[in-house]
Design an enzyme around this catalytic site. Structure first.
Site, mmCIF file in Angstrom:
data_model
loop_
_atom_site.group_PDB
_atom_site.id
_atom_site.type_symbol
_atom_site.label_atom_id
_atom_site.label_comp_id
_atom_site.label_asym_id
_atom_site.label_seq_id
_atom_site.Cartn_x
_atom_site.Cartn_y
_atom_site.Cartn_z
ATOM 1 N N CYS A 190 48.064 32.987 56.493
ATOM 2 C CA CYS A 190 47.947 32.705 57.933
ATOM 3 C C CYS A 190 47.278 31.359 58.189
ATOM 4 O O CYS A 190 47.939 30.363 58.468
ATOM 5 C CB CYS A 190 47.169 33.813 58.648
ATOM 6 S SG CYS A 190 47.948 35.435 58.559
ATOM 7 N N ARG A 191 45.935 31.313 58.079
ATOM 8 C CA ARG A 191 45.209 30.105 58.494
ATOM 9 C C ARG A 191 45.434 28.910 57.575
ATOM 10 O O ARG A 191 45.741 27.809 58.055
ATOM 11 C CB ARG A 191 43.702 30.412 58.589
ATOM 12 C CG ARG A 191 43.364 31.361 59.724
ATOM 13 C CD ARG A 191 41.960 31.909 59.599
ATOM 14 N NE ARG A 191 41.841 32.800 58.451
ATOM 15 C CZ ARG A 191 40.713 33.382 58.063
ATOM 16 N NH1 ARG A 191 39.590 33.147 58.726
ATOM 17 N NH2 ARG A 191 40.702 34.196 57.025
ATOM 18 N N SER A 192 45.259 29.087 56.264
ATOM 19 C CA SER A 192 45.322 27.885 55.409
ATOM 20 C C SER A 192 46.727 27.289 55.273
ATOM 21 O O SER A 192 46.842 26.065 55.194
ATOM 22 C CB SER A 192 44.651 28.124 54.053
ATOM 23 O OG SER A 192 45.271 29.143 53.331
ATOM 24 N N ASP A 250 40.115 34.977 61.908
ATOM 25 C CA ASP A 250 41.228 35.547 61.148
ATOM 26 C C ASP A 250 42.214 36.197 62.127
ATOM 27 O O ASP A 250 41.867 37.171 62.790
ATOM 28 C CB ASP A 250 40.650 36.591 60.182
ATOM 29 C CG ASP A 250 41.722 37.217 59.322
ATOM 30 O OD1 ASP A 250 42.915 36.975 59.582
ATOM 31 O OD2 ASP A 250 41.353 37.959 58.401
ATOM 32 N N ASN A 274 45.723 33.223 52.284
ATOM 33 C CA ASN A 274 46.647 32.086 52.129
ATOM 34 C C ASN A 274 48.039 32.395 52.707
ATOM 35 O O ASN A 274 49.055 31.894 52.223
ATOM 36 C CB ASN A 274 46.753 31.646 50.656
ATOM 37 C CG ASN A 274 47.407 30.280 50.436
ATOM 38 O OD1 ASN A 274 48.040 30.041 49.426
ATOM 39 N ND2 ASN A 274 47.292 29.367 51.384
ATOM 40 N N CYS A 284 41.547 29.944 52.947
ATOM 41 C CA CYS A 284 41.224 31.115 53.773
ATOM 42 C C CYS A 284 41.195 32.338 52.849
ATOM 43 O O CYS A 284 41.048 32.193 51.627
ATOM 44 C CB CYS A 284 42.210 31.275 54.923
ATOM 45 S SG CYS A 284 43.920 31.573 54.420
HETATM 46 P P1 4NP Z 1 44.426 34.511 56.202
HETATM 47 O O1 4NP Z 1 44.665 35.922 56.929
HETATM 48 O O2 4NP Z 1 43.149 34.660 55.396
HETATM 49 O O3 4NP Z 1 44.277 33.560 57.335
HETATM 50 O O4 4NP Z 1 45.649 34.266 55.348
HETATM 51 C C1 4NP Z 1 44.674 37.143 56.291
HETATM 52 C C2 4NP Z 1 45.824 37.599 55.695
HETATM 53 C C3 4NP Z 1 45.836 38.845 55.107
HETATM 54 C C4 4NP Z 1 44.694 39.640 55.111
HETATM 55 C C5 4NP Z 1 43.543 39.177 55.703
HETATM 56 C C6 4NP Z 1 43.520 37.929 56.282
HETATM 57 N N1 4NP Z 1 44.738 40.920 54.516
HETATM 58 O O5 4NP Z 1 43.727 41.643 54.598
HETATM 59 O O6 4NP Z 1 45.771 41.314 53.948
#
Ligand code: 4NP
Length: 163
Positions: free
Chosen positions: A18-20, A129, A16, A13
């Site tokens: 939340c989703r992954s 996201d 790294n 993702c």
């Molecule tokens: P992820 O979510 O890609 O599912 O881990 C996010 C975590 C942090 C951010 C964006 C998406 N950020 O902009 O900090």
């Protein structure tokens, strides 16, 4: 019988956190459930959160399904990943195009949207996201990823039984 190697899967993702990591916990869970050996890891395309634990809301959503992801640590995708893993799954179109742009020409890894595992013909959906939303977004995401992980484990198990 042909000996098959252990499948190696990377879930990707943006951050790294939340989703992954949720995907990693679920893929490991379903692999274990079906007794299938696999190497499963996750990484992010951005470096914002390198070295951090998963987001508390992701840990909580996984824990509600008896899956522990609290020990995972965020890392960034590296060139070596394209050689080390057979399958690299992206959460959304932005992740997919970033991965495709980075994939070295001689890498044999398949790079695809993770939700293609659930509905390959219907046009795979993106895993949204959840970072800037509320807890309900994490519930939606974990439900989607649970379906993808379950479908993946079933496919791998079938392939290794020679089906
Ligand atoms: P992820 O979510 O890609 O599912 O881990 C996010 C975590 C942090 C951010 C964006 C998406 N950020 O902009 O900090």
């Amino acid at each position: 019988m042909v000996k098959m190697s252990v499948p190696r899967v990377l879930l990707v993702c943006l951050g790294n956190i939340c989703r992954s990591p949720m995907a990693q916990g679920l893929f490991e869970h379903h692999a274990r459930r079906l007794g299938c050996q696999a190497v499963i890891d996750s990484a992010g395309l951005a470096d914002f959160h390198v070295g951090k634990r998963p987001d508390a809301r992701a840990i909580e959503a996984a824990k509600a399904r008896s899956i522990d992801i609290a020990h995972l640590t965020a890392r960034q995708v590296m060139d070596h990943d394209f050689y080390r893993f057979d399958q690299i799954f992206a959460m959304d179109m932005a992740n997919l195009s970033d991965l495709r742009a980075r994939q070295p020409q001689d890498s044999m890894a398949t790079v695809a949207l993770v939700m293609g595992l659930v509905d390959p013909l219907g046009g795979p959906a993106a895993v949204p996201d959840p970072y800037f939303g509320d807890r309900s977004g994490f519930e939606t995401v974990i439900e989607m990823l649970d379906q993808a992980a379950s479908a993946w484990a079933a496919q791998v198990t079938l392939a290794h039984k020679g089906g």
